[in-house]
Design a protein around this motif. Structure first.
Motif, PDB file in Angstrom:
ATOM      1  N   GLY A   1       0.364  12.832  10.132  1.00 34.67           N
ATOM      2  CA  GLY A   1       0.988  12.610  11.436  1.00 34.67           C
ATOM      3  C   GLY A   1       2.112  13.595  11.709  1.00 34.67           C
TER       4      GLY A   1
ATOM      5  N   ILE B   1      -5.726   8.373   6.834  1.00 30.62           N
ATOM      6  CA  ILE B   1      -7.101   8.041   7.194  1.00 30.62           C
ATOM      7  C   ILE B   1      -7.826   9.270   7.741  1.00 30.62           C
ATOM      8  CG2 ILE B   1      -6.705   7.253   9.576  1.00 30.62           C
ATOM      9  CD1 ILE B   1      -8.403   4.687   8.471  1.00 30.62           C
TER      10      ILE B   1
ATOM     11  N   TYR C   1       3.933  -3.602  18.308  1.00 28.59           N
ATOM     12  CA  TYR C   1       4.491  -2.559  17.426  1.00 28.59           C
ATOM     13  C   TYR C   1       5.931  -2.894  17.027  1.00 28.59           C
ATOM     14  CZ  TYR C   1       6.228   2.200  16.319  1.00 28.59           C
ATOM     15  OH  TYR C   1       6.801   3.318  15.738  1.00 28.59           O
TER      16      TYR C   1
HETATM   17  N1  LIG Z   1       6.860   9.581  16.626  1.00 29.84           N
HETATM   18  C1  LIG Z   1       7.838   8.792  17.044  1.00 29.84           C
HETATM   19  O1  LIG Z   1       8.383   8.990  18.133  1.00 29.84           O
HETATM   20  C2  LIG Z   1       8.293   7.656  16.171  1.00 29.84           C
HETATM   21  C3  LIG Z   1       9.390   6.889  16.590  1.00 29.84           C
HETATM   22  C4  LIG Z   1       9.808   5.828  15.800  1.00 29.84           C
HETATM   23  C5  LIG Z   1       9.170   5.555  14.613  1.00 29.84           C
HETATM   24  N2  LIG Z   1       8.103   6.304  14.225  1.00 29.84           N
HETATM   25  C6  LIG Z   1       7.420   5.942  12.982  1.00 29.84           C
HETATM   26  O2  LIG Z   1       7.339   7.055  12.120  1.00 29.84           O
HETATM   27  C7  LIG Z   1       6.098   6.998  11.383  1.00 29.84           C
HETATM   28  C8  LIG Z   1       5.352   8.297  11.557  1.00 29.84           C
HETATM   29  O3  LIG Z   1       5.127   8.493  12.931  1.00 29.84           O
HETATM   30  P1  LIG Z   1       4.359   9.769  13.500  1.00 29.84           P
HETATM   31  O4  LIG Z   1       5.028  10.158  14.747  1.00 29.84           O
HETATM   32  O5  LIG Z   1       4.151  10.758  12.428  1.00 29.84           O
HETATM   33  O6  LIG Z   1       3.007   9.052  13.902  1.00 29.84           O
HETATM   34  P2  LIG Z   1       1.528   9.669  13.949  1.00 29.84           P
HETATM   35  O7  LIG Z   1       0.714   8.754  14.784  1.00 29.84           O
HETATM   36  O8  LIG Z   1       1.610  11.110  14.305  1.00 29.84           O
HETATM   37  O9  LIG Z   1       1.114   9.544  12.426  1.00 29.84           O
HETATM   38  C9  LIG Z   1       0.689   8.357  11.838  1.00 29.84           C
HETATM   39  C10 LIG Z   1      -0.342   8.736  10.794  1.00 29.84           C
HETATM   40  O10 LIG Z   1      -0.796   7.526  10.176  1.00 29.84           O
HETATM   41  C11 LIG Z   1      -2.191   7.667   9.941  1.00 29.84           C
HETATM   42  N3  LIG Z   1      -2.805   6.350   9.838  1.00 29.84           N
HETATM   43  C12 LIG Z   1      -2.979   5.439  10.830  1.00 29.84           C
HETATM   44  N4  LIG Z   1      -3.624   4.364  10.349  1.00 29.84           N
HETATM   45  C13 LIG Z   1      -3.841   4.585   9.033  1.00 29.84           C
HETATM   46  C14 LIG Z   1      -4.464   3.840   8.001  1.00 29.84           C
HETATM   47  N5  LIG Z   1      -4.996   2.648   8.257  1.00 29.84           N
HETATM   48  N6  LIG Z   1      -4.516   4.361   6.761  1.00 29.84           N
HETATM   49  C15 LIG Z   1      -3.997   5.590   6.504  1.00 29.84           C
HETATM   50  N7  LIG Z   1      -3.406   6.348   7.456  1.00 29.84           N
HETATM   51  C16 LIG Z   1      -3.327   5.847   8.696  1.00 29.84           C
HETATM   52  C17 LIG Z   1      -2.704   8.436  11.148  1.00 29.84           C
HETATM   53  O11 LIG Z   1      -3.943   9.062  10.881  1.00 29.84           O
HETATM   54  C18 LIG Z   1      -1.575   9.427  11.395  1.00 29.84           C
HETATM   55  O12 LIG Z   1      -1.809  10.659  10.756  1.00 29.84           O
HETATM   56  C19 LIG Z   1       5.344   5.785  11.900  1.00 29.84           C
HETATM   57  O13 LIG Z   1       5.553   4.716  11.014  1.00 29.84           O
HETATM   58  C20 LIG Z   1       5.989   5.516  13.231  1.00 29.84           C
HETATM   59  O14 LIG Z   1       5.901   4.157  13.572  1.00 29.84           O
HETATM   60  C21 LIG Z   1       7.660   7.346  14.967  1.00 29.84           C
END
Ligand SMILES: NC(=O)c1ccc[n+]([C@@H]2O[C@H](COP(=O)([O-])OP(=O)(O)OC[C@H]3O[C@@H](n4cnc5c(N)ncnc54)[C@H](O)[C@@H]3O)[C@@H](O)[C@H]2O)c1
Length: 337
Positions: free
Chosen positions: A12, A33, A151
């Motif tokens: 991600g 995943i 969420y």
């Molecule tokens: N991006 C933001 O603005 C933001 C803000 C607050 C919190 N967060 C948190 O930070 C973390 C990372 O966020 P991000 O922006 O990189 O999100 P993203 O959606 O870019 O990355 C999440 C990753 O998790 C993987 N994933 C999803 N389901 C899965 C599963 N069942 N098994 C294995 N992998 C799985 C996805 O393939 C993806 O690569 C998350 O927990 C998110 O909630 C992000």
């Protein structure tokens, strides 16, 4: 010897930044995943393509490697979660329990504390109406914990789970600490390198990436919508700084971290200063607007400042002028990657 670190959700947006930052310091094991981006492959020791819900796989990963730290990033983000709440609950909560279970088993076995670092979100907050949002300004960690999204509810519950696994697991008498759970509540993150998917703060990064590609953009929230944001390098810095802080300095386990607060209109205007031909309009998506209207205008960072000296490097202006716009120009002109 280098430490082993597990990163879930490694493919991600945050994973991209974290892998790059940690590659030299640690042996990285990743689980996502989706297959790991080819650009990152040489930076990690072992990559697993699989589901955090697959208990057998998670167990196998912990059998093969002893981890000093786990960064549990895998999640379904706010807008995606709202489209399929039951599925989101399974990934965001059951997935987290799977990881915590294996982490505590391993640390009990080797009698050594494991750090478990978790990115929560401003989605845990739920302000009741716009006047209250206007009045509240910089929200504190303990205020308005009434999320209206699946969420946000999942993140708040996972924070509680982390505290349980750290401090109260099975309520054993004289129980020792095995998990050292540390958590930041991120605002909306903006990265120049990756495109977000499924978040409700995505309008800001989407505007930037559209402008950089010479495309028009239709913004899904009102121009006055104001929430906190953070440049990706600061998000990574906050995760690393919190991880490296001595436990004795940390009086809390959950910390707000901040970057800057800006409205959709202010972001549009700063992008237009660099992309003179960029055109955008507003078409409100009621569901997504309703979500951001319950999120705070800004967050109070005083606990993070007090305990681990948190200070963002990027404010509103230099996030765009020094980081996002120069990097996006390089990427979309084909000079990066
Ligand atoms: N991006 C933001 O603005 C933001 C803000 C607050 C919190 N967060 C948190 O930070 C973390 C990372 O966020 P991000 O922006 O990189 O999100 P993203 O959606 O870019 O990355 C999440 C990753 O998790 C993987 N994933 C999803 N389901 C899965 C599963 N069942 N098994 C294995 N992998 C799985 C996805 O393939 C993806 O690569 C998350 O927990 C998110 O909630 C992000």
């Amino acid at each position: 010897m280098k430490q082993n670190i597990l990163i879930t959700g490694a493919n991600g947006e945050v994973g991209h930044g974290l892998i790059t930052a940690l590659a030299k310091k640690a042996n990285l094991v990743t689980l996502d995943i989706k297959p790991l981006d080819k650009k990152l492959a040489s930076l990690v020791k072992k990559t697993y393509t699989g589901d955090i819900l697959n208990k057998k796989l998670v167990k196998e990963i912990f059998r093969r490697f002893d981890f000093e730290t786990v960064y549990h990033l895998a999640a379904l983000l706010s807008t995606s979660a709202e489209k399929n709440p039951a599925f989101a609950q399974t990934i965001n909560v059951t997935g987290t329990v799977n990881l915590l279970d294996q982490a505590i088993l391993q640390s009990q076995k080797r009698k050594k504390i494991m750090k478990f670092v978790f990115p929560s979100s401003i989605a845990v907050y739920g302000l009741p109406d716009l006047p209250t949002k206007e009045k509240t300004k910089k929200i504190k960690e303990i205020e308005y914990l009434n999320p209206i999204t699946m969420y946000g509810i999942n993140k708040l519950y996972c924070e509680k789970l982390g505290i349980y696994y750290s401090n109260y697991y099975q309520l054993l008498a004289n129980s020792k600490r095995y998990i050292d759970f540390r958590c930041v509540r991120f605002p909306g993150l903006i990265s120049a390198d990756t495109m977000p998917t499924g978040g409700t703060s995505d309008f800001a990064p989407e505007m930037l990436h559209a402008a950089a590609q010479g495309k028009n953009y239709i913004c899904f929230v009102r121009p006055d919508t104001t929430i906190p944001f953070m440049a990706m390098p600061d998000a990574i810095k906050s995760l690393l700084q919190l991880t490296e802080s001595p436990r004795k300095n940390l009086k809390n386990q959950i910390y707000n971290v901040d970057g800057f607060s800006a409205s959709a209109k202010e972001i549009e205007l700063i992008i237009k200063k660099s992309y003179l031909k960029f055109k955008m309009s507003y078409k409100v998506d009621k569901m997504r607007q309703r979500i951001v209207d319950t999120w705070p205008t800004d967050v109070d960072n005083s606990l993070a400042r007090r305990d681990w000296n948190w200070k963002p490097e990027f404010n509103f202006i230099n996030t765009f002028t020094k980081y996002l716009i120069p990097s996006a120009k390089l990427i979309y002109s084909g000079h990066k990657h």
